[in-house]
Structures are given as structure tokens and as C-alpha cells.
Design an enzyme around this catalytic site. Structure first.
Site, PDB file in Angstrom:
ATOM      1  N   SER A 199      -0.356  -3.861 -10.200  1.00  0.00           N
ATOM      2  CA  SER A 199      -0.202  -2.547 -10.817  1.00  0.00           C
ATOM      3  C   SER A 199       0.763  -2.741 -11.964  1.00  0.00           C
ATOM      4  O   SER A 199       1.522  -3.726 -11.983  1.00  0.00           O
ATOM      5  CB  SER A 199       0.402  -1.583  -9.789  1.00  0.00           C
ATOM      6  OG  SER A 199       0.943  -0.447 -10.420  1.00  0.00           O
ATOM      7  N   TYR A 239       6.196   0.882  -2.878  1.00  0.00           N
ATOM      8  CA  TYR A 239       5.057   0.443  -3.698  1.00  0.00           C
ATOM      9  C   TYR A 239       5.528  -0.530  -4.788  1.00  0.00           C
ATOM     10  O   TYR A 239       4.928  -1.599  -4.982  1.00  0.00           O
ATOM     11  CB  TYR A 239       4.407   1.682  -4.319  1.00  0.00           C
ATOM     12  CG  TYR A 239       3.102   1.445  -5.047  1.00  0.00           C
ATOM     13  CD1 TYR A 239       1.905   1.377  -4.348  1.00  0.00           C
ATOM     14  CD2 TYR A 239       3.061   1.327  -6.434  1.00  0.00           C
ATOM     15  CE1 TYR A 239       0.696   1.194  -5.011  1.00  0.00           C
ATOM     16  CE2 TYR A 239       1.867   1.139  -7.106  1.00  0.00           C
ATOM     17  CZ  TYR A 239       0.687   1.080  -6.393  1.00  0.00           C
ATOM     18  OH  TYR A 239      -0.512   0.893  -7.057  1.00  0.00           O
TER      19      TYR A 239
HETATM   20  P1  NAD Z   1      -8.274   4.129  -3.258  1.00  0.00           P
HETATM   21  O1  NAD Z   1      -7.440   4.970  -2.337  1.00  0.00           O
HETATM   22  O2  NAD Z   1      -9.407   4.739  -3.990  1.00  0.00           O
HETATM   23  O3  NAD Z   1      -8.808   2.852  -2.479  1.00  0.00           O
HETATM   24  C1  NAD Z   1      -8.005   2.162  -1.565  1.00  0.00           C
HETATM   25  C2  NAD Z   1      -8.895   1.289  -0.721  1.00  0.00           C
HETATM   26  O4  NAD Z   1      -8.067   0.611   0.232  1.00  0.00           O
HETATM   27  C3  NAD Z   1      -9.932   2.085   0.096  1.00  0.00           C
HETATM   28  O5  NAD Z   1     -11.133   1.367   0.158  1.00  0.00           O
HETATM   29  C4  NAD Z   1      -9.284   2.174   1.469  1.00  0.00           C
HETATM   30  O6  NAD Z   1     -10.217   2.322   2.523  1.00  0.00           O
HETATM   31  C5  NAD Z   1      -8.613   0.808   1.522  1.00  0.00           C
HETATM   32  N1  NAD Z   1      -7.564   0.746   2.533  1.00  0.00           N
HETATM   33  C6  NAD Z   1      -6.455   1.522   2.651  1.00  0.00           C
HETATM   34  N2  NAD Z   1      -5.782   1.176   3.764  1.00  0.00           N
HETATM   35  C7  NAD Z   1      -6.471   0.167   4.353  1.00  0.00           C
HETATM   36  C8  NAD Z   1      -6.286  -0.596   5.535  1.00  0.00           C
HETATM   37  N3  NAD Z   1      -5.245  -0.393   6.355  1.00  0.00           N
HETATM   38  N4  NAD Z   1      -7.199  -1.550   5.817  1.00  0.00           N
HETATM   39  C9  NAD Z   1      -8.280  -1.757   5.026  1.00  0.00           C
HETATM   40  N5  NAD Z   1      -8.496  -1.055   3.888  1.00  0.00           N
HETATM   41  C10 NAD Z   1      -7.605  -0.106   3.566  1.00  0.00           C
HETATM   42  O7  NAD Z   1      -7.211   3.507  -4.264  1.00  0.00           O
HETATM   43  P2  NAD Z   1      -7.353   2.720  -5.650  1.00  0.00           P
HETATM   44  O8  NAD Z   1      -6.645   3.519  -6.676  1.00  0.00           O
HETATM   45  O9  NAD Z   1      -8.740   2.277  -5.899  1.00  0.00           O
HETATM   46  O10 NAD Z   1      -6.408   1.478  -5.321  1.00  0.00           O
HETATM   47  C11 NAD Z   1      -6.883   0.168  -5.155  1.00  0.00           C
HETATM   48  C12 NAD Z   1      -5.789  -0.805  -5.536  1.00  0.00           C
HETATM   49  O11 NAD Z   1      -5.455  -0.590  -6.905  1.00  0.00           O
HETATM   50  C13 NAD Z   1      -4.478  -0.610  -4.743  1.00  0.00           C
HETATM   51  O12 NAD Z   1      -3.928  -1.873  -4.458  1.00  0.00           O
HETATM   52  C14 NAD Z   1      -3.606   0.137  -5.719  1.00  0.00           C
HETATM   53  O13 NAD Z   1      -2.238  -0.075  -5.481  1.00  0.00           O
HETATM   54  C15 NAD Z   1      -4.063  -0.466  -7.031  1.00  0.00           C
HETATM   55  N6  NAD Z   1      -3.755   0.317  -8.227  1.00  0.00           N
HETATM   56  C16 NAD Z   1      -4.269   1.567  -8.406  1.00  0.00           C
HETATM   57  C17 NAD Z   1      -3.960   2.251  -9.566  1.00  0.00           C
HETATM   58  C18 NAD Z   1      -4.482   3.630  -9.847  1.00  0.00           C
HETATM   59  O14 NAD Z   1      -4.009   4.246 -10.813  1.00  0.00           O
HETATM   60  N7  NAD Z   1      -5.443   4.133  -9.087  1.00  0.00           N
HETATM   61  C19 NAD Z   1      -3.142   1.665 -10.530  1.00  0.00           C
HETATM   62  C20 NAD Z   1      -2.661   0.393 -10.306  1.00  0.00           C
HETATM   63  C21 NAD Z   1      -2.966  -0.263  -9.156  1.00  0.00           C
END
Ligand code: NAD
Length: 260
Positions: free
Chosen positions: A142, A155
Site C-alpha cells: 500500500s 495497517y
Molecule cells: P477487499 O476487502 O475488497 O478484499 C479483501 C480480500 O481479502 C477479500 O477477498 C477477502 O475475502 C479477503 N480476506 C480478508 N480476510 C481474510 C482471511 N482471514 N482469510 C482469507 N481471505 C481474507 O479489499 P481490497 O481493497 O481489494 O484489498 C486488497 C489488498 O489491497 C489488501 O492487502 C489491502 O491492504 C490492499 N490495498 C488496498 C487499497 C485500497 O485503496 N483499496 C490500497 C492499498 C492497498
């Protein structure tokens, strides 16, 4: 481009993980999806991805809080598809709260899912990658792997940690054809971001619209959310042979956020 390869993408039932899985399947890789959610919806997602591409698509429900299930995800993928050549450690959760009120259980879960789970997955996947002389590990970091924001103690700590883990493992496997990188998205409108908007509004005493405009997009000079498709394409490029010399890198895709 990735025909004959198999990719594990953790947390790919939603958001960024699903977009990465889609990009890798479109590039020809078989994919093992993983994540939490309603079984019928997950099966629909799996079947759709398989019908839209030439990839074989499986699903494994390993909970990233459980090391033995993470190991089983890797070994089951190797057994079902013949190899696990690409590992995308993407599953992640978030919690927004001042440090003095930060629930201890949330701290533990965020560190476990966002940092410790990638360690367990790498531990299980690296030996076969080294043996085959080819591998790609991509960790979803991130912008918070590079800079901090208030109220995100766990985080930001986990994401800075994944940057260090990336560099360390990259050095260990560099001579074996295996690359390890962390991609660092800025704000992407996924369920993870949508769900933190009310808490951020509460923590800062502002409205939800103000959170989007003055907190989230304020950090991004482009004033645009990063899209899941952009992150998916970036991940697919890192899996290509053209990216063989990119390793140990912590790579922003954040609309200029961390250059400020
Ligand atoms: P999201 O909530 O849409 O997806 C998260 C995914 O992780 C889902 O498929 C969920 O089922 C899975 N998950 C959560 N807990 C779990 C567990 N205990 N076991 C197995 N799977 C689990 O979120 P996202 O925004 O797509 O985030 C995905 C990654 O991207 C994360 O690591 C997040 O930190 C990172 N990220 C997101 C953003 C953003 O702005 N959305 C920015 C930077 C980084």
C-alpha cells in the site's frame, strides 16, 4: 504470456485480488482463488472467470489467520495444477482508530492477515519455485508501506513490515529466477476502502463526502482513485519475463501520493 503457469492469489474473492486474478488468467495462467465470502457467489465468480478466459480456475477457502490452512492452500494448488509458480499475497483487512483506543484483537488480526500470512505462504511456496528456477511473488502493500496516516497503527505497521519481508526474501531467492516485489496502491474504491469511510469520518469529526474529497483523494495528486484494473495489469507485468530484473522493489501505483 503466462501459459503453463499457475498463480495463487489470496483475498481474490473481491476488489484488487479479483482484478489481479483476472489479469493473470487473461495472460494465460491458471488461477487458485482464495478468500472469504458467500459460497454461491464465490462459485459464480470462479465459473465466470474460467468461462471468460482459457484458464483453469480453482478456489481454496484457506483462512489467512490459520498457518496450517495457508500451507494447505499452497500444497493443494501444487497437487491440483502441478505447480504454484506465482504467489500473490493480497488478502488484507483494515481498522481505523486512534492508537489509545485501538482494539488489541484488531491489531493482532491485521498483523496476522496482512503480514504474517504472506510469510507462511512464501515459506510454503519458495522451495518448489527455487527448484523449478522460476517464480514470481507479489505482495500487495500500500502507499502505507511507504508513508503513514493517523489512526491506522496496525495497517501501516503491517504494510511497512511487508516491504521489509519483500526485500529480505528477494535477496534470498534472487539467484534462483524468483522475483519478490511489493506493489503499493494508493486509494482504490473497493469494499475495504468503502467500509473505512464511516470510521474515518467519526475519528476526524467530518462527513463521509469530506472523507472522500479531503482525506482520501487529498493524498492523491491525480485526484482520481486508482482502478483495480490498473493494479491487475501492473501485477501481470511483474509476472512477465520483461520484469525479470525487477526484484526486492517496493513499487507505488498511487497517483503521485508518495512522491510528495
Ligand atoms: P477487499 O476487502 O475488497 O478484499 C479483501 C480480500 O481479502 C477479500 O477477498 C477477502 O475475502 C479477503 N480476506 C480478508 N480476510 C481474510 C482471511 N482471514 N482469510 C482469507 N481471505 C481474507 O479489499 P481490497 O481493497 O481489494 O484489498 C486488497 C489488498 O489491497 C489488501 O492487502 C489491502 O491492504 C490492499 N490495498 C488496498 C487499497 C485500497 O485503496 N483499496 C490500497 C492499498 C492497498
Amino acid at each position: 504470456m503466462l501459459e503453463g503457469k499457475t498463480a495463487i492469489v489470496t483475498g481474490s474473492t473481491s476488489g484488487i485480488g479479483l482484478a489481479i486474478a483476472t489479469s493473470l488468467a487473461e495472460a494465460g495462467a491458471n488461477v487458485m482463488l482464495n478468500g472469504l465470502g458467500d459460497a454461491d457467489i464465490i462459485e459464480k465468480t470462479r465459473a465466470e472467470l474460467e468461462s471468460q478466459t482459457s484458464a483453469k480456475v480453482g478456489f481454496h477457502g484457506a483462512n489467512m489467520l490459520k498457518p496450517e490452512e495457508i500451507e494447505d492452500l499452497v500444497h493443494d494448488t501444487q497437487a491440483r495444477f502441478g505447480s504454484a509458480d506465482i504467489l500473490v499475497n493480497n488478502a488484507g483487512i483494515q481498522h481505523v482508530s486512534p492508537v489509545e483506543d485501538f482494539p488489541v484483537a484488531k491489531w493482532d488480526a491485521i498483523i496476522a492477515i496482512n503480514l504474517t500470512a504472506p510469510f507462511h505462504a512464501m515459506r510454503a511456496a519458495v522451495p518448489a519455485m527455487k527448484e523449478r528456477g522460476w517464480g514470481r511473488i507479489i505482495n500487495t502493500g500500500s502507499a502505507h508501506a511507504l508513508v503513514a496516516s493517523p489512526f491506522k497503527a496496525a495497517y501501516v505497521s503491517a504494510k511497512h513490515g511487508i516491504a521489509g519481508l519483500t526485500k529480505t526474501v528477494a535477496l534470498e531467492v534472487a539467484a534462483h529466477g524468483v522475483t519478490v516485489n511489493t506493489i503499493c496502491p494508493g486509494y482504490v474504491l473497493t469494499p475495504l476502502v468503502e467500509s473505512q469511510i464511516p470510521d474515518t469520518a467519526k475519528a476526524r469529526g467530518i462527513t463521509e463526502d469530506e472523507v472522500k474529497r479531503d482525506v482520501l483523494l487529498a493524498a492523491q495528486p491525480t485526484k482520481e482513485f486508482v482502478t483495480v484494473e490498473q493494479v491487475g495489469s501492473f501485477a501481470a507485468f511483474l509476472c512477465s519475463d520483461a520484469a525479470a530484473s525487477i526484484t526486492g522493489a517496493v513499487l507505488p501505483i498511487d497517483g503521485g501520493w508518495t512522491s510528495q
